[in-house]
Design a protein around this motif. Structure first.
Motif, PDB file in Angstrom:
ATOM      1  N   GLY A 176       0.795  -1.219   0.000  1.00 22.00           N
ATOM      2  CA  GLY A 176       0.000   0.000   0.000  1.00 22.00           C
ATOM      3  C   GLY A 176       0.824   1.262   0.000  1.00 22.00           C
ATOM      4  N   ALA A 177       2.126   1.143  -0.180  1.00 24.39           N
ATOM      5  CA  ALA A 177       3.025   2.297  -0.196  1.00 24.39           C
ATOM      6  C   ALA A 177       3.456   2.606  -1.623  1.00 24.39           C
ATOM      7  CB  ALA A 177       4.248   2.042   0.681  1.00 24.39           C
ATOM      8  N   ALA A 178       4.050   3.790  -1.820  1.00 24.06           N
ATOM      9  CA  ALA A 178       4.541   4.203  -3.131  1.00 24.06           C
ATOM     10  C   ALA A 178       5.470   5.387  -2.948  1.00 24.06           C
ATOM     11  CB  ALA A 178       3.388   4.583  -4.059  1.00 24.06           C
ATOM     12  N   VAL A 179       6.204   5.721  -4.001  1.00 27.17           N
ATOM     13  CA  VAL A 179       7.046   6.913  -3.997  1.00 27.17           C
ATOM     14  C   VAL A 179       6.152   8.138  -4.096  1.00 27.17           C
ATOM     15  CG1 VAL A 179       8.840   8.201  -5.221  1.00 27.17           C
ATOM     16  CG2 VAL A 179       9.001   5.702  -5.038  1.00 27.17           C
ATOM     17  N   VAL A 180       6.272   9.063  -3.128  1.00 28.23           N
ATOM     18  CA  VAL A 180       5.433  10.261  -3.114  1.00 28.23           C
ATOM     19  C   VAL A 180       6.232  11.534  -3.350  1.00 28.23           C
ATOM     20  CG1 VAL A 180       3.703   9.210  -1.617  1.00 28.23           C
ATOM     21  CG2 VAL A 180       5.592  10.503  -0.590  1.00 28.23           C
ATOM     22  N   GLY A 181       7.544  11.423  -3.517  1.00 26.78           N
ATOM     23  CA  GLY A 181       8.360  12.606  -3.770  1.00 26.78           C
ATOM     24  C   GLY A 181       9.828  12.268  -3.701  1.00 26.78           C
ATOM     25  N   GLY A 182      10.661  13.301  -3.881  1.00 26.70           N
ATOM     26  CA  GLY A 182      12.102  13.095  -3.826  1.00 26.70           C
ATOM     27  C   GLY A 182      12.848  14.202  -4.529  1.00 26.70           C
ATOM     28  N   ASP A 183      14.054  13.900  -4.980  1.00 21.86           N
ATOM     29  CA  ASP A 183      14.899  14.895  -5.630  1.00 21.86           C
ATOM     30  C   ASP A 183      15.882  14.192  -6.542  1.00 21.86           C
ATOM     31  OD1 ASP A 183      15.901  17.433  -6.207  1.00 21.86           O
ATOM     32  OD2 ASP A 183      17.395  17.354  -4.609  1.00 21.86           O
ATOM     33  N   THR A 184      16.301  14.894  -7.600  1.00 22.54           N
ATOM     34  CA  THR A 184      17.333  14.384  -8.498  1.00 22.54           C
ATOM     35  C   THR A 184      18.437  15.432  -8.618  1.00 22.54           C
ATOM     36  OG1 THR A 184      16.205  15.296 -10.444  1.00 22.54           O
ATOM     37  CG2 THR A 184      15.702  13.013  -9.837  1.00 22.54           C
ATOM     38  N   VAL A 185      19.663  14.971  -8.775  1.00 23.22           N
ATOM     39  CA  VAL A 185      20.793  15.871  -8.909  1.00 23.22           C
ATOM     40  C   VAL A 185      21.860  15.185  -9.748  1.00 23.22           C
ATOM     41  CG1 VAL A 185      21.915  15.034  -6.797  1.00 23.22           C
ATOM     42  CG2 VAL A 185      22.418  17.341  -7.624  1.00 23.22           C
ATOM     43  N   ALA A 186      22.616  15.969 -10.484  1.00 23.87           N
ATOM     44  CA  ALA A 186      23.707  15.424 -11.286  1.00 23.87           C
ATOM     45  C   ALA A 186      24.894  15.132 -10.385  1.00 23.87           C
ATOM     46  CB  ALA A 186      24.120  16.414 -12.374  1.00 23.87           C
ATOM     47  N   ALA A 187      25.425  13.912 -10.472  1.00 20.18           N
ATOM     48  CA  ALA A 187      26.623  13.556  -9.726  1.00 20.18           C
ATOM     49  C   ALA A 187      27.839  14.154 -10.418  1.00 20.18           C
ATOM     50  CB  ALA A 187      26.750  12.040  -9.646  1.00 20.18           C
ATOM     51  N   ALA A 188      28.890  14.322  -9.659  1.00 20.91           N
ATOM     52  CA  ALA A 188      30.129  14.822 -10.241  1.00 20.91           C
ATOM     53  C   ALA A 188      30.575  13.887 -11.360  1.00 20.91           C
ATOM     54  CB  ALA A 188      31.213  14.909  -9.174  1.00 20.91           C
ATOM     55  N   PRO A 189      30.886  14.419 -12.539  1.00 19.00           N
ATOM     56  CA  PRO A 189      31.223  13.556 -13.679  1.00 19.00           C
ATOM     57  C   PRO A 189      32.360  12.586 -13.402  1.00 19.00           C
ATOM     58  CG  PRO A 189      30.894  15.819 -14.396  1.00 19.00           C
ATOM     59  CD  PRO A 189      30.884  15.843 -12.891  1.00 19.00           C
ATOM     60  N   ASP A 190      33.322  13.003 -12.546  1.00 20.11           N
ATOM     61  CA  ASP A 190      34.454  12.120 -12.299  1.00 20.11           C
ATOM     62  C   ASP A 190      34.146  11.030 -11.276  1.00 20.11           C
ATOM     63  OD1 ASP A 190      34.254  13.844 -10.197  1.00 20.11           O
ATOM     64  OD2 ASP A 190      36.383  14.316 -10.063  1.00 20.11           O
ATOM     65  N   SER A 191      32.978  11.127 -10.585  1.00 23.97           N
ATOM     66  CA  SER A 191      32.643  10.084  -9.615  1.00 23.97           C
ATOM     67  C   SER A 191      32.145   8.829 -10.328  1.00 23.97           C
ATOM     68  CB  SER A 191      31.565  10.581  -8.644  1.00 23.97           C
ATOM     69  OG  SER A 191      30.304  10.655  -9.280  1.00 23.97           O
TER      70      SER A 191
END
Length: 349
Positions: free
Chosen positions: A129-144
């Motif tokens: 009965g659960a689900a993803v209700v939000g969050g965030d996205t970000v670009a990781a450092a290219p060299d990582s």
């Protein structure tokens, strides 16, 4: 860092698609949380809390540490990320209600792979009965070069008291719900390249990719009077140690009772162990990421279905401080005798 190459997937990369289009793709796969009044799309979600309290927990999965894209599909990773958090909610005696997801990924991450992750998250959480209700996205450092996935799970206690690690008392029984050692066995197979093991390894590899925590066993244990509880994510000896120290007691594991639960009837752990020269009890005692549940109950308690007694709780004394023993032997000595290299997973070690 150098990471294994992931299979090519249609749909381009994150850099080509863009942040908001990526979010739209992921949200479309999120599913519906029964407790959510407001889901993805606003500055924050709104989740109902009928109990008046919120159980909250967070786990972070880092590529190369917790998963490899050449070993696991995006769907596998989504299942695993959700399970790690949902099991923690269950270990408090609560029912999961919602997930929040933070994602950091390199610009060249395939969009199709991230859609698979979203599918895995939804598939694991949906039946509860659960689900993803939000969050965030970000670009990781290219060299990582690594994908980092942070998942927060919320849960509702339904009027029950939270079951902490600190409630165990001498004279109680120690019980287990779920399986142990399967994920560690599957990881050993993957590290060996599956050669010389045979088809019996498939179930163990699947368990490593997609653990199967006994979610319903947590609330059931709380209702039945469990006094302390935790999920087994770092290894039975390690997590039983956390419970023992928090409660100030000695946790006594009965090796025969544990083997009867974890290794009977013989299955993949025996077969793969024989092929790789590993005592399967090493995986059972020190392997993590199966997310079984470990709890203590009063000696006269009626255990719910799915729970089995594997030991007892004793008083800590001056000569025998809080900790874990297996058939009277200290946990560290047992792990060393099995060649396990430690009682469980420890970060930064």
């Amino acid at each position: 860092m150098t990471r294994p190459a992931a299979p090519d997937r249609p749909g381009g990369t994150v850099a080509g698609l863009g942040e908001f289009a990526l979010i739209d793709r992921v949200v479309a796969r999120a599913g519906v949380a029964r407790a959510a009044e407001v889901g993805p799309g606003d500055d924050a979600a709104v989740v109902r809390t009928p109990d008046g309290r919120v159980v909250a927990t967070t786990d972070v999965l880092v590529e190369g540490r917790h998963f490899r894209r050449d070993w696991s599909s995006g769907t596998d990773v989504g299942h695993k990320a959700a399970a790690a958090n949902l099991a923690d909610v269950a270990a408090m005696g609560a029912v999961p209600t919602a997930l929040l997801v933070g994602l950091a990924c390199p610009p060249d991450t395939p969009v199709g792979w991230l859609e698979e992750v979203a599918d895995g998250l939804a598939a694991e959480a949906g039946p509860l009965g659960a689900a993803v209700v939000g969050g965030d996205t970000v670009a990781a450092a290219p060299d990582s070069g690594a994908v980092v996935l942070s998942v927060t799970a919320l849960g509702d206690l339904g009027g029950r008291r939270p079951v902490l690690r600190s409630g165990a008392a001498p004279g109680e029984v120690l019980a287990l719900a779920g399986r142990l050692g399967w994920s560690a066995c599957g990881l050993a197979v993957l590290r060996r390249g599956c050669s010389g093991v045979g088809g019996e390894a498939i179930a163990a590899v699947r368990a490593h990719r997609r653990p199967e925590p006994p979610y319903a066993a947590g609330p059931a244990a709380a209702t039945a009077g469990a006094t302390a509880m935790c999920d087994v994510s770092d290894g039975l000896l390690a997590d039983a140690g956390h419970l023992a120290v928090a409660s100030g007691v000695v946790v006594e594991i009965d090796g025969a009772a544990l083997a009867a639960v974890a290794l009977d009837p013989p299955g993949p752990l025996h077969q793969v162990g024989a092929a790789l020269g590993v005592d399967p009890m090493a995986w059972v005692l020190t392997g993590g990421e199966d997310h079984a549940l470990l709890a203590t109950f009063p000696a006269d308690a009626r255990l719910p279905a799915g729970w089995a007694v594997i030991g007892a709780v004793a008083a800590a004394t001056g000569d025998l401080g809080a900790g874990v023993r297996v058939d009277g032997r200290p946990a560290a000595a047992v792990a060393e005798a099995l060649g396990a290299g430690g009682t469980g997973h420890v970060h930064f070690s």
